[in-house]
Scaffold this active site. Structure first.
Site, mmCIF file in Angstrom:
data_model
loop_
_atom_site.group_PDB
_atom_site.id
_atom_site.type_symbol
_atom_site.label_atom_id
_atom_site.label_comp_id
_atom_site.label_asym_id
_atom_site.label_seq_id
_atom_site.Cartn_x
_atom_site.Cartn_y
_atom_site.Cartn_z
ATOM 1 N N GLN A 142 -7.471 25.360 -13.342
ATOM 2 C CA GLN A 142 -6.777 24.221 -12.745
ATOM 3 C C GLN A 142 -7.506 22.914 -12.987
ATOM 4 O OE1 GLN A 142 -8.158 24.308 -8.270
ATOM 5 N NE2 GLN A 142 -7.148 26.252 -8.746
ATOM 6 N N HIS A 197 -7.657 18.656 -11.135
ATOM 7 C CA HIS A 197 -7.193 17.730 -10.096
ATOM 8 C C HIS A 197 -7.215 16.308 -10.636
ATOM 9 C CE1 HIS A 197 -8.008 21.148 -7.526
ATOM 10 N NE2 HIS A 197 -9.281 21.125 -7.867
ATOM 11 N N GLU A 228 -14.859 17.545 -6.527
ATOM 12 C CA GLU A 228 -15.443 18.569 -5.667
ATOM 13 C C GLU A 228 -16.807 18.988 -6.198
ATOM 14 O OE1 GLU A 228 -12.157 21.222 -5.825
ATOM 15 O OE2 GLU A 228 -12.763 22.171 -7.666
ATOM 16 N N HIS A 274 -11.176 23.550 -14.607
ATOM 17 C CA HIS A 274 -12.194 24.416 -13.997
ATOM 18 C C HIS A 274 -11.570 25.661 -13.367
ATOM 19 C CE1 HIS A 274 -10.807 21.794 -10.729
ATOM 20 N NE2 HIS A 274 -11.043 22.816 -9.928
ATOM 21 N N ARG A 292 -2.047 23.678 -11.824
ATOM 22 C CA ARG A 292 -2.452 24.962 -12.383
ATOM 23 C C ARG A 292 -2.074 25.014 -13.863
ATOM 24 N NH1 ARG A 292 0.308 28.397 -9.070
ATOM 25 N NH2 ARG A 292 -1.267 28.248 -7.449
HETATM 26 ZN ZN ZN Z 1 -10.529 22.784 -7.826
#
Ligand code: ZN
Length: 313
Positions: free
Chosen positions: A95, A97, A114, A171, A191
């Site tokens: 996926q 972001h 993240e 990632h 995704r």
């Molecule tokens: Zn993630």
């Protein structure tokens, strides 16, 4: 009085999860695998709940809205960070972001950067961190023909590894990995590849290829993994525009002054101890609000500490 707040996590059953989090958080009524414990979360429908003090029984989501000054994130209408413990017994989908600007435009939402601190890994455990394409059209073509074997960058990992995952990085978490994730509070995920898996009804989970292509950084930045298994004292793991993360190792006692005047989020990775005489043990999560000037911690434990510097978004 300014309380240190402890949390009851929101637990998420996931098909790829395991039974570790169920035992750690004593959720023995559930028999399904648990993939994620949302330890400090103000997210809609998945907020953690305050366990102690004057706000006991309230969700962090409600408490933050009703008492913004307690937390001091004045620039943010929602609690800006999200802390989870993830137990991936099977591998997770690949996926990506969006960053804040693209998330605003595409979803009217916050973006998601993240970071991961690996707490357990099997002998062959890996992460996927980035891709090998040099141009967007090469990336699109390799996705189209399904050449994931050559496209995805797999990196072996072990317990104690820390990795920072900027928005735009493709990632995934491989199988037999447990990690603590600290991130911007956002649930925008595109995704790309789900290994062609089907659920028990023969359905595949949806992919979001157009959006993923629009937000994936090309070429991938190089990502460094640093191991902190044997760190001592307070070590800074990352400083970013979104959060700063430290690992704390306490061997008997530690007096900490809140010089940054920031609200601090903690997760206990191992061991046990006390903070201002309140007991904590592995798996616990708590917040020290910005108005607290100093705290004393005692015990033998390692913790992650996340906070936002005053000039951070
Ligand atoms: Zn993630």
């Amino acid at each position: 009085m300014t309380d240190i707040l402890f949390f009851e996590p929101h637990l998420d059953e996931r098909i790829w999860g395991g039974d570790h989090l169920r035992h750690l958080y004593n959720a023995l009524s559930s028999t399904q695998p648990i993939g994620e414990a949302w330890l400090i979360s103000g997210m809609k429908n998945a907020s953690s709940t305050i366990k102690n003090g004057k706000y006991a029984g309230k969700t962090l989501r409600d408490c933050f809205r009703e008492n913004p000054d307690y937390f001091g994130f004045s620039e943010s209408p929602e609690f800006p960070l999200l802390v989870k413990w993830i137990d991936a017994q099977a591998k997770l989908s690949v996926q990506v972001h969006p960053d804040d600007a693209k998330a605003k435009k595409m979803e009217n939402s916050r973006g998601k950067t993240e970071c991961w601190y690996v707490t357990e890994a099997g002998p062959n455990s890996y992460l996927i961190l980035g891709h090998t394409a040099n141009t967007k059209s090469e990336l699109a073509e390799m996705i189209q023909i399904g050449d994931y074997e050559n496209l995805l960058r797999k990196v072996k990992i072990q317990k104690g590894d820390f990795v920072y995952i900027p928005a735009g990085l493709l990632h995934a978490i491989g199988d037999h990995v447990r990690l603590v994730e600290i991130q911007q509070a956002s649930d925008v995920t595109y995704r790309v590849y789900d290994y062609d898996r089907e659920d028990t009804f023969g359905r595949k989970r949806p992919l979001h290829l157009q959006q993923a292509l629009a937000v994936t950084t090309v070429p991938s930045p190089s990502i460094s993994i640093i191991n902190y298994s044997n760190s001592q004292g307070i070590v800074r793991l990352v400083t970013s525009p979104f959060f700063t993360v430290e690992k704390w190792t306490i061997s008997s006692s530690l007096l900490w002054t809140n010089k940054e005047k920031s609200t601090s989020l903690f997760v206990v990775l191992e061991g046990e101890g006390t903070v201002q005489q309140l007991p904590f043990k592995k798996g616990d999560a708590f917040i020290i609000p910005w108005k607290v000037d100093a705290v004393q911690m005692k015990g033998k434990a390692s913790l992650l500490h996340a906070f936002k510097l005053r000039n951070e978004r």
